[in-house]
Design a protein around this motif. Structure first.
Motif, mmCIF file in Angstrom:
data_model
loop_
_atom_site.group_PDB
_atom_site.id
_atom_site.type_symbol
_atom_site.label_atom_id
_atom_site.label_comp_id
_atom_site.label_asym_id
_atom_site.label_seq_id
_atom_site.Cartn_x
_atom_site.Cartn_y
_atom_site.Cartn_z
ATOM 1 N N PHE A 16 0.855 -1.187 0.000
ATOM 2 C CA PHE A 16 0.000 0.000 0.000
ATOM 3 C C PHE A 16 0.890 1.237 0.000
ATOM 4 O O PHE A 16 1.644 1.454 0.952
ATOM 5 C CB PHE A 16 -0.921 0.000 1.222
ATOM 6 C CG PHE A 16 -2.042 -0.991 1.127
ATOM 7 C CD1 PHE A 16 -3.349 -0.563 0.912
ATOM 8 C CD2 PHE A 16 -1.797 -2.361 1.222
ATOM 9 C CE1 PHE A 16 -4.384 -1.477 0.802
ATOM 10 C CE2 PHE A 16 -2.832 -3.279 1.112
ATOM 11 C CZ PHE A 16 -4.135 -2.834 0.897
ATOM 12 N N CYS A 18 0.975 5.093 0.148
ATOM 13 C CA CYS A 18 0.044 6.089 0.657
ATOM 14 C C CYS A 18 0.526 7.524 0.413
ATOM 15 O O CYS A 18 1.434 8.008 1.107
ATOM 16 C CB CYS A 18 -0.158 5.856 2.160
ATOM 17 S SG CYS A 18 -1.406 6.919 2.905
ATOM 18 N N ASP A 19 -0.016 8.167 -0.611
ATOM 19 C CA ASP A 19 0.039 9.629 -0.771
ATOM 20 C C ASP A 19 1.453 10.192 -0.859
ATOM 21 O O ASP A 19 1.736 11.274 -0.321
ATOM 22 C CB ASP A 19 -0.711 10.312 0.372
ATOM 23 C CG ASP A 19 -2.150 9.853 0.510
ATOM 24 O OD1 ASP A 19 -2.632 9.122 -0.367
ATOM 25 O OD2 ASP A 19 -2.785 10.222 1.504
ATOM 26 N N THR A 55 -2.592 5.396 -3.561
ATOM 27 C CA THR A 55 -3.523 6.509 -3.444
ATOM 28 C C THR A 55 -2.775 7.831 -3.497
ATOM 29 O O THR A 55 -1.584 7.917 -3.199
ATOM 30 C CB THR A 55 -4.335 6.486 -2.132
ATOM 31 O OG1 THR A 55 -3.433 6.552 -1.015
ATOM 32 C CG2 THR A 55 -5.222 5.270 -2.035
ATOM 33 N N GLN A 57 -3.789 12.018 -2.248
ATOM 34 C CA GLN A 57 -4.722 12.829 -1.476
ATOM 35 C C GLN A 57 -4.967 14.135 -2.237
ATOM 36 O O GLN A 57 -4.066 14.958 -2.379
ATOM 37 C CB GLN A 57 -4.145 13.131 -0.084
ATOM 38 C CG GLN A 57 -5.056 13.938 0.832
ATOM 39 C CD GLN A 57 -6.207 13.114 1.394
ATOM 40 O OE1 GLN A 57 -6.157 11.879 1.405
ATOM 41 N NE2 GLN A 57 -7.244 13.779 1.861
ATOM 42 N N SER A 88 -7.853 7.723 5.138
ATOM 43 C CA SER A 88 -7.531 6.307 4.972
ATOM 44 C C SER A 88 -7.470 5.936 3.496
ATOM 45 O O SER A 88 -8.241 6.431 2.671
ATOM 46 C CB SER A 88 -8.591 5.449 5.658
ATOM 47 O OG SER A 88 -8.385 4.077 5.366
ATOM 48 N N MET A 89 -6.557 5.020 3.187
ATOM 49 C CA MET A 89 -6.508 4.463 1.838
ATOM 50 C C MET A 89 -7.668 3.515 1.554
ATOM 51 O O MET A 89 -7.904 3.164 0.392
ATOM 52 C CB MET A 89 -5.204 3.690 1.638
ATOM 53 C CG MET A 89 -3.943 4.522 1.591
ATOM 54 S SD MET A 89 -2.484 3.494 1.257
ATOM 55 C CE MET A 89 -2.761 3.026 -0.458
ATOM 56 N N ILE A 112 2.688 -1.289 4.398
ATOM 57 C CA ILE A 112 2.358 0.116 4.167
ATOM 58 C C ILE A 112 3.604 0.984 4.163
ATOM 59 O O ILE A 112 4.435 0.912 5.072
ATOM 60 C CB ILE A 112 1.378 0.651 5.233
ATOM 61 C CG1 ILE A 112 0.118 -0.227 5.294
ATOM 62 C CG2 ILE A 112 0.999 2.096 4.929
ATOM 63 C CD1 ILE A 112 -0.882 0.224 6.352
ATOM 64 N N CYS A 120 -2.776 9.516 7.560
ATOM 65 C CA CYS A 120 -3.254 8.578 6.543
ATOM 66 C C CYS A 120 -2.736 7.158 6.751
ATOM 67 O O CYS A 120 -3.484 6.187 6.570
ATOM 68 C CB CYS A 120 -2.891 9.092 5.156
ATOM 69 S SG CYS A 120 -3.663 10.669 4.748
ATOM 70 N N VAL A 121 -1.468 7.016 7.144
ATOM 71 C CA VAL A 121 -0.935 5.675 7.386
ATOM 72 C C VAL A 121 -1.648 5.032 8.573
ATOM 73 O O VAL A 121 -2.050 3.863 8.517
ATOM 74 C CB VAL A 121 0.592 5.739 7.614
ATOM 75 C CG1 VAL A 121 1.118 4.395 8.126
ATOM 76 C CG2 VAL A 121 1.303 6.133 6.330
ATOM 77 N N THR A 124 -5.276 4.126 7.657
ATOM 78 C CA THR A 124 -5.275 2.969 6.756
ATOM 79 C C THR A 124 -5.030 1.677 7.536
ATOM 80 O O THR A 124 -5.736 0.672 7.359
ATOM 81 C CB THR A 124 -4.185 3.134 5.681
ATOM 82 O OG1 THR A 124 -4.450 4.322 4.928
ATOM 83 C CG2 THR A 124 -4.151 1.933 4.748
#
Length: 207
Positions: A16, A18-19, A55, A57, A88-89, A112, A120-121, A124
């Motif tokens: 995952f 994330c952003d 993802t 943001q 969240s993702m 992650i 966000c992490v 998620t």
């Protein structure tokens, strides 16, 4: 929440991302090291056939995923590339793609990387844990604007059942055996990136 074991070996990994976006580059603590760790992990996903979920943001305002990662975010391993406003993702689109452990489906081992650790992490990870998945947060692959936020968030995630580990540890756990068909490829990647990994750990492993 579904019952999960913190002692279970990784069996069904998914990455995952994330952003990790252009506009955050100057604000996030040790941002380049998050990018190098993420690059290493993404380079391993192709030979190991590991699914990737990505993802951003609010991409229109905060920009795309950093250019250094984009060559590694193409092909069949990328299961989702979603722009979001949720922190969240686990958006409805990504949630619909994931197995449902409560229905007897095999949970994923979510690895992650990304930002910010405490927002966000964290959200998620909590959403994945709540759904019955296992979560591995890479200490050398996550960061925040304020360095102190990282330690608080990682301690909290450990407390609720996430595994805080490192990029090298996770790659060798996925391999599991020196007879793995991609052992030479992954060990070559680890050797190639050893200095970057050392530098990332020096800055990011303190919790």
């Amino acid at each position: 929440m579904a019952s999960i074991s913190r002692a279970c070996r990784i069996r069904n990994p998914a990455v995952f991302v994330c952003d990790i976006q252009e506009k955050f580059a100057k604000a996030i603590y040790e941002f380049p090291k998050v990018v190098t760790t993420t690059t290493k992990i993404l380079r391993a996903t192709n030979p190991l056939s590991i699914p990737i979920y990505v993802t951003t943001q609010n991409r229109e305002k905060l920009g795309p995923v950093v250019s250094a990662l984009q060559p590694h975010l193409t092909g069949p391993n990328v299961r989702a590339d979603i722009d979001k406003t949720l922190f969240s993702m686990i958006t409805p689109e990504i949630d619909a793609l994931l197995p449902v452990p409560s229905k007897g489906e095999t949970p994923i081992d979510a690895v992650i990387v990304g930002i910010e650790t405490h927002i966000c992490v964290t959200q998620t990870a909590l959403d994945l844990l709540e759904r019955g998945h296992r979560v591995y947060v890479l200490v050398d692959g996550v960061s925040s604007v304020n360095v102190e936020e990282r330690g608080v968030a990682l301690a909290r995630l450990r407390d609720v059942g996430a595994i805080v580990t490192t990029s090298e540890s996770i790659l060798f756990e996925i391999l599991g055996d020196a007879s793995h068909q991609h052992f030479k490829t992954i060990t070559g990647l680890v050797k190639e990136t050893k200095e970057e990994t050392k530098e990332a750990l020096e800055k990011l492993s303190k919790i």
